[in-house]
Design a protein around this motif. Structure first.
Motif, PDB file in Angstrom:
ATOM      1  N   VAL A 199      -8.683   0.623  -2.947  1.00  0.00           N
ATOM      2  CA  VAL A 199      -7.370   0.266  -2.398  1.00  0.00           C
ATOM      3  C   VAL A 199      -6.292   0.699  -3.384  1.00  0.00           C
ATOM      4  O   VAL A 199      -6.409   0.452  -4.585  1.00  0.00           O
ATOM      5  CB  VAL A 199      -7.255  -1.257  -2.170  1.00  0.00           C
ATOM      6  CG1 VAL A 199      -5.885  -1.616  -1.590  1.00  0.00           C
ATOM      7  CG2 VAL A 199      -8.378  -1.763  -1.279  1.00  0.00           C
ATOM      8  N   LEU A 200      -5.266   1.345  -2.880  1.00  0.00           N
ATOM      9  CA  LEU A 200      -4.053   1.607  -3.649  1.00  0.00           C
ATOM     10  C   LEU A 200      -2.914   0.899  -2.924  1.00  0.00           C
ATOM     11  O   LEU A 200      -2.713   1.121  -1.727  1.00  0.00           O
ATOM     12  CB  LEU A 200      -3.756   3.102  -3.741  1.00  0.00           C
ATOM     13  CG  LEU A 200      -2.478   3.474  -4.504  1.00  0.00           C
ATOM     14  CD1 LEU A 200      -2.621   3.141  -5.984  1.00  0.00           C
ATOM     15  CD2 LEU A 200      -2.139   4.947  -4.314  1.00  0.00           C
ATOM     16  N   GLN A 201      -2.190   0.036  -3.635  1.00  0.00           N
ATOM     17  CA  GLN A 201      -1.100  -0.682  -2.977  1.00  0.00           C
ATOM     18  C   GLN A 201       0.139  -0.667  -3.859  1.00  0.00           C
ATOM     19  O   GLN A 201       0.074  -0.564  -5.082  1.00  0.00           O
ATOM     20  CB  GLN A 201      -1.506  -2.109  -2.640  1.00  0.00           C
ATOM     21  CG  GLN A 201      -1.894  -2.975  -3.807  1.00  0.00           C
ATOM     22  CD  GLN A 201      -2.355  -4.353  -3.339  1.00  0.00           C
ATOM     23  OE1 GLN A 201      -2.605  -4.599  -2.158  1.00  0.00           O
ATOM     24  NE2 GLN A 201      -2.463  -5.283  -4.267  1.00  0.00           N
ATOM     25  N   TRP A 202       1.286  -0.755  -3.179  1.00  0.00           N
ATOM     26  CA  TRP A 202       2.568  -0.686  -3.874  1.00  0.00           C
ATOM     27  C   TRP A 202       3.611  -1.372  -3.009  1.00  0.00           C
ATOM     28  O   TRP A 202       3.315  -1.832  -1.900  1.00  0.00           O
ATOM     29  CB  TRP A 202       2.952   0.774  -4.150  1.00  0.00           C
ATOM     30  CG  TRP A 202       3.206   1.593  -2.914  1.00  0.00           C
ATOM     31  CD1 TRP A 202       4.401   1.834  -2.310  1.00  0.00           C
ATOM     32  CD2 TRP A 202       2.211   2.265  -2.116  1.00  0.00           C
ATOM     33  NE1 TRP A 202       4.226   2.620  -1.197  1.00  0.00           N
ATOM     34  CE2 TRP A 202       2.899   2.904  -1.056  1.00  0.00           C
ATOM     35  CE3 TRP A 202       0.820   2.398  -2.206  1.00  0.00           C
ATOM     36  CZ2 TRP A 202       2.231   3.644  -0.086  1.00  0.00           C
ATOM     37  CZ3 TRP A 202       0.155   3.133  -1.234  1.00  0.00           C
ATOM     38  CH2 TRP A 202       0.865   3.759  -0.190  1.00  0.00           C
ATOM     39  N   LYS A 203       4.830  -1.421  -3.525  1.00  0.00           N
ATOM     40  CA  LYS A 203       5.915  -2.067  -2.804  1.00  0.00           C
ATOM     41  C   LYS A 203       7.116  -1.142  -2.776  1.00  0.00           C
ATOM     42  O   LYS A 203       7.493  -0.558  -3.796  1.00  0.00           O
ATOM     43  CB  LYS A 203       6.279  -3.396  -3.482  1.00  0.00           C
ATOM     44  CG  LYS A 203       7.268  -4.252  -2.704  1.00  0.00           C
ATOM     45  CD  LYS A 203       7.476  -5.578  -3.410  1.00  0.00           C
ATOM     46  CE  LYS A 203       8.423  -6.478  -2.614  1.00  0.00           C
ATOM     47  NZ  LYS A 203       8.646  -7.774  -3.302  1.00  0.00           N
ATOM     48  N   GLY A 204       7.714  -0.995  -1.588  1.00  0.00           N
ATOM     49  CA  GLY A 204       8.917  -0.176  -1.468  1.00  0.00           C
ATOM     50  C   GLY A 204       8.626   1.311  -1.479  1.00  0.00           C
ATOM     51  O   GLY A 204       7.564   1.762  -1.055  1.00  0.00           O
TER      52      GLY A 204
END
Length: 322
Positions: free
Chosen positions: A184-189
């Motif tokens: 999983v790769l996750q980020w915000k904006g």
């Protein structure tokens, strides 16, 4: 097919800090980490991993068993359909409950279908939490949401949380997860990051290159190939977004390496700024490991360049080596 691209590797033009730590379930804690400060200079700084557990001496360890975060499941006020004053015999007031409900159904490929019913929250953004993975979703005009989510644990707990603290929980058993590896790769904006899987020697743009522009369907797993799913509504303000790569680790006769990497594109929205992301990796039924990234992007003269990071994930080796 091959592509000529201008890429940057870790050199003297930007700062990157990697930290291996426990997956957090609390959105506020995640948001706080996404806003961490980065050094002002542009020298390379690969920091010694900071372990968020006392007396842990290695840079790789299992996460603790999942604990439900403190999401306030408040009982909402009942909305009364008030009837006007009338003569004797008028119909009584009718109360309509607005409590959200969430159900989870396990499907093929260790995917779980979430069904949210929240009639008092039409066209409303919410956050889905699952074992440290966080993404933003939006209900439809009737307050409904249907989304397939790759499970990260066999005993899978999902939380749907609205901004006001109201929410719902669902649990699903996913024994089939032991047959798959997940990253999983996750980020915000607007971080402009993406995950790339290069299966068994594939190059950029080849058939075995799996990424957001060539994600494959989940049925590729039946053919011994990986697939990628994108999660999150990027039209929501400052949304949490995620990409999940799945590979069928139990396929017999596999030999070679699936290389996993992260790319960050330098854009007008992130140049010269800090970009934060997190990786989560699950091998079979093992508990997830997580890596946090804080990256100082080069200045805006480098717009269009691509930074390749190869140390946010462990490559998948087949046959599996202990």
């Amino acid at each position: 097919m091959s592509f000529l691209r201008k890429t940057l590797t870790i050199g003297s033009t930007f700062t990157v800090a990697l930290c291996i730590g426990f997956v957090m379930q609390n959105e506020n804690a995640m948001a706080a980490r996404f806003g961490e400060d980065t050094p002002e200079d542009y020298t390379v700084s690969i920091q010694t991993p900071t372990l968020w557990a006392p007396e842990v001496a290695t840079a790789s360890f299992e996460l603790p068993a999942f604990e439900t975060p403190e999401v306030p499941m408040m009982v909402p006020q009942l909305a009364a359909a008030v009837m006007p004053d009338a003569a004797v015999g008028a119909a009584p007031q009718v109360e309509i409950s607005c409590t959200p409900s969430l159900s989870a159904q396990t499907g093929d490929f260790a995917l779980v279908r979430l069904s949210l019913n929240a009639s008092c929250y039409p066209s409303t953004a919410l956050t889905i939490h699952h074992q440290g993975m966080i993404f933003t979703a939006t209900t439809d005009a009737a307050g409904q949401l249907l989304v397939d989510v790759p499970a990260l644990t066999e005993h899978a707990i999902f939380i749907a949380e609205f901004a006001n603290g109201y929410g719902a929980v669902a649990i699903s058993e996913v024994p089939e997860l032991a047959q798959y590896d997940r990253a999983v790769l996750q980020w915000k904006g607007e971080a402009a990051v993406s995950m790339h899987a290069f299966e068994f020697g594939a190059g950029f743009g080849d058939t075995g290159h799996v990424w957001s522009n060539s994600p494959r369907s989940a049925f590729a797993a039946d053919e011994g190939q990986g697939f990628l799913m994108k999660l999150g509504d990027n039209s929501a303000e400052n949304a949490h977004l995620a990409e999940v790569y799945t590979f069928p680790a139990s396929e017999p006769g596999q030999e070679g390496t699936v290389e996993l990497s992260t790319e960050a594109v330098i854009t007008a929205n992130n140049c010269g700024q800090d970009v934060a992301a997190q990786s989560i990796q699950v091998n079979g039924a093992a508990l997830p490991d997580a890596v946090d990234l804080t990256l100082r992007m080069p200045d805006c003269s480098a717009i269009g360049d691509i930074i390749v990071l190869k140390n946010m994930f462990q490559d998948l080796q087949f046959p599996i080596r202990s």
